[in-house]
Design a protein around this motif. Structure first.
Motif, PDB file in Angstrom:
ATOM      1  N   ASN A   1      -2.652 -10.309   1.512  1.00  0.00           N
ATOM      2  CA  ASN A   1      -1.594  -9.441   0.990  1.00  0.00           C
ATOM      3  C   ASN A   1      -2.082  -8.421  -0.036  1.00  0.00           C
ATOM      4  N   GLY A   2      -3.372  -8.117  -0.034  1.00  0.00           N
ATOM      5  CA  GLY A   2      -3.890  -7.100  -0.943  1.00  0.00           C
ATOM      6  C   GLY A   2      -3.978  -7.570  -2.386  1.00  0.00           C
ATOM      7  N   THR A   3      -4.105  -6.619  -3.280  1.00  0.00           N
ATOM      8  CA  THR A   3      -4.236  -6.913  -4.697  1.00  0.00           C
ATOM      9  C   THR A   3      -2.955  -6.549  -5.447  1.00  0.00           C
ATOM     10  N   VAL A   4      -2.854  -7.038  -6.676  1.00  0.00           N
ATOM     11  CA  VAL A   4      -1.711  -6.681  -7.514  1.00  0.00           C
ATOM     12  C   VAL A   4      -1.700  -5.174  -7.751  1.00  0.00           C
ATOM     13  N   ALA A   5      -2.872  -4.594  -7.936  1.00  0.00           N
ATOM     14  CA  ALA A   5      -2.961  -3.146  -8.134  1.00  0.00           C
ATOM     15  C   ALA A   5      -2.395  -2.390  -6.941  1.00  0.00           C
ATOM     16  N   ASP A   6      -2.678  -2.882  -5.719  1.00  0.00           N
ATOM     17  CA  ASP A   6      -2.134  -2.250  -4.512  1.00  0.00           C
ATOM     18  C   ASP A   6      -0.615  -2.166  -4.574  1.00  0.00           C
ATOM     19  N   HIS A   7       0.017  -3.251  -5.025  1.00  0.00           N
ATOM     20  CA  HIS A   7       1.474  -3.328  -5.023  1.00  0.00           C
ATOM     21  C   HIS A   7       2.112  -2.602  -6.200  1.00  0.00           C
TER      22      HIS A   7
END
Length: 414
Positions: A165-171
């Motif tokens: 689900n990617g990184t926190v930065a992505d979201h």
């Protein structure tokens, strides 16, 4: 007679030029040969150093740590096939010491394969450090190491579980930010689980300092649970040490000002970085953004300034419900107050990760019960008053990791 003398002169000149040309060629050839030999010796020395260190690390890993891993040793060919020949379309990002690729093993497991950039001593040291540290760890909020290639492999590769689900930065402010809003409940849970992982690292013996806590190293699984990753810069702490003296390394905007100024790494360095993460979760803004106003480039400084002026409402992501839900307002206010404590310029004043974790859990529990709103505002104003004359400092102009000629100034090794 004159003709004869002139002929002799030309002959002598021709012989002289030929001799000089021959000598020049011999000298040039000799220099080239010597330079080539010197280069070969350096290459041989580097190769030996690489092989010795690789062999030493891998032999220790194979026999001492291997039994604790699911499948510790992978062949280069197996991982080459799993990543479609390290296809650029399978790249997941930069893992600190190399590129990370998505792969699929023959047994069906999805993996993230970290590939060493180049076989030099510094990269090898980071590889050894990461294998050594991650193989010791067992926590639900830390990424799992499946194994690595052996000392006989043509390349050094690490194999991690794949986090989808990617990184926190992505979201928050990256490629996935436009897909959907990460709600406050999920953000607070991310803060709690990240704090839990860091508290675990700081509590075990020997203590581990992550040294690169940031939202791009906080991965999210399909249920938005945290998996903290990238231990290439991490350090094992000697049991009797209060700090380790080492050249500052990390990422601009997250680096502890005390560590940056005094070259002294402590567990409070991770606390400072975590404080920046809290401000990102509140604002949805990146830690460093040169497109912002000059005084707002560094998020930590920007956050402290806004909170000190009691202008938190101008800093919070307006989509989170800060002005429409009193429970969320109370929780965000309290998290901002905790973030201020984490961002204090003096490490000794900052709370430890255990205290941070406990406070976040109380905020979550009391907040959803409606008890946090008034208390949050009062505590935030008190924190702002105490920190009125204190500003954090983390370099705004640095966009690369600090490079160190040695990993430590002490006898301690990673």
């Amino acid at each position: 007679m004159n003709l004869s003398a002139e002929g002799s002169s030309k002959t002598a000149l021709t012989i002289g030029l030929s001799t000089a040309g021959g000598l020049s060629f011999i000298i040039f050839f000799s220099l080239c040969f010597l330079l080539y030999r010197h280069w070969k010796k350096k290459q041989f020395a580097r190769s030996n150093l690489y092989n010795r260190n690789n062999s030493f690390m891998m032999s220790n890993f194979d026999y001492e740590q291997g039994s604790s891993l699911t499948s510790p040793i992978f062949s280069y060919g197996e991982l080459y096939e799993a990543t479609n020949g390290f296809d650029t379309s399978e790249e997941l990002g930069d893992g600190g010491f190399g590129t990370v690729y998505k792969g699929k093993l023959k047994d069906g497991r999805a993996v993230a394969v970290k590939r060493l950039y180049e076989n030099n001593y510094r990269r090898l040291e980071q590889f050894m450090n990461e294998v050594k540290i991650v193989s010791l760890l067992r926590h639900q909020n830390l990424v799992t190491l499946y194994g690595c290639t052996s000392r006989h492999s043509r390349e050094l590769l690490l194999v991690y579980e794949f986090i989808p689900n990617g990184t926190v930065a992505d979201h928050l402010h990256g490629s996935r930010a436009s897909e959907s809003l990460l709600p406050w409940k999920a953000r607070l849970n991310i803060a709690i689980e990240t704090a839990d992982a860091l508290n675990y690292l700081h509590s075990i013996e020997p203590q581990i300092i992550h040294r690169d806590v940031k939202t791009t190293n906080i991965l999210l699984d399909s249920s938005f649970h945290v998996k903290l990753a990238d231990f290439g810069l991490s350090r094992l702490f000697p049991l009797d040490a209060t700090h380790v003296s080492t050249t500052p390394q990390g990422t601009a905007g997250y680096v502890d000002p005390e560590y940056y100024q005094c070259y002294q790494l402590t567990d409070k360095s991770d606390v400072y970085s975590f404080g920046v993460v809290l401000m990102e979760l509140i604002s949805s803004m990146p830690a460093v953004d040169i497109s912002r106003d000059r005084n707002e480039v560094n998020l930590a400084n920007f956050a402290v300034r806004k909170i000190q002026k009691q202008e938190l409402d101008e800093f919070v992501d307006p989509r989170l419900g800060y002005n429409s839900d009193y429970r969320i307002k109370g929780m965000i206010s309290e998290v901002a107050g905790l973030g201020l404590r984490c961002l204090h310029s003096e490490g000794e004043v900052r709370p430890g990760m255990k205290e941070v974790l406990e406070i976040l859990r109380v905020i979550e529990k009391s907040g959803w019960m409606g008890e946090g709103a008034v208390k949050g505002d009062v505590e935030l104003k008190e924190e702002a008053r105490l920190l009125k004359c204190v500003s954090p400092y983390s370099p705004d102009t640095v966009t690369e990791r600090w490079e160190s000629t040695s990993s430590s100034m002490t006898s301690f090794t990673s």
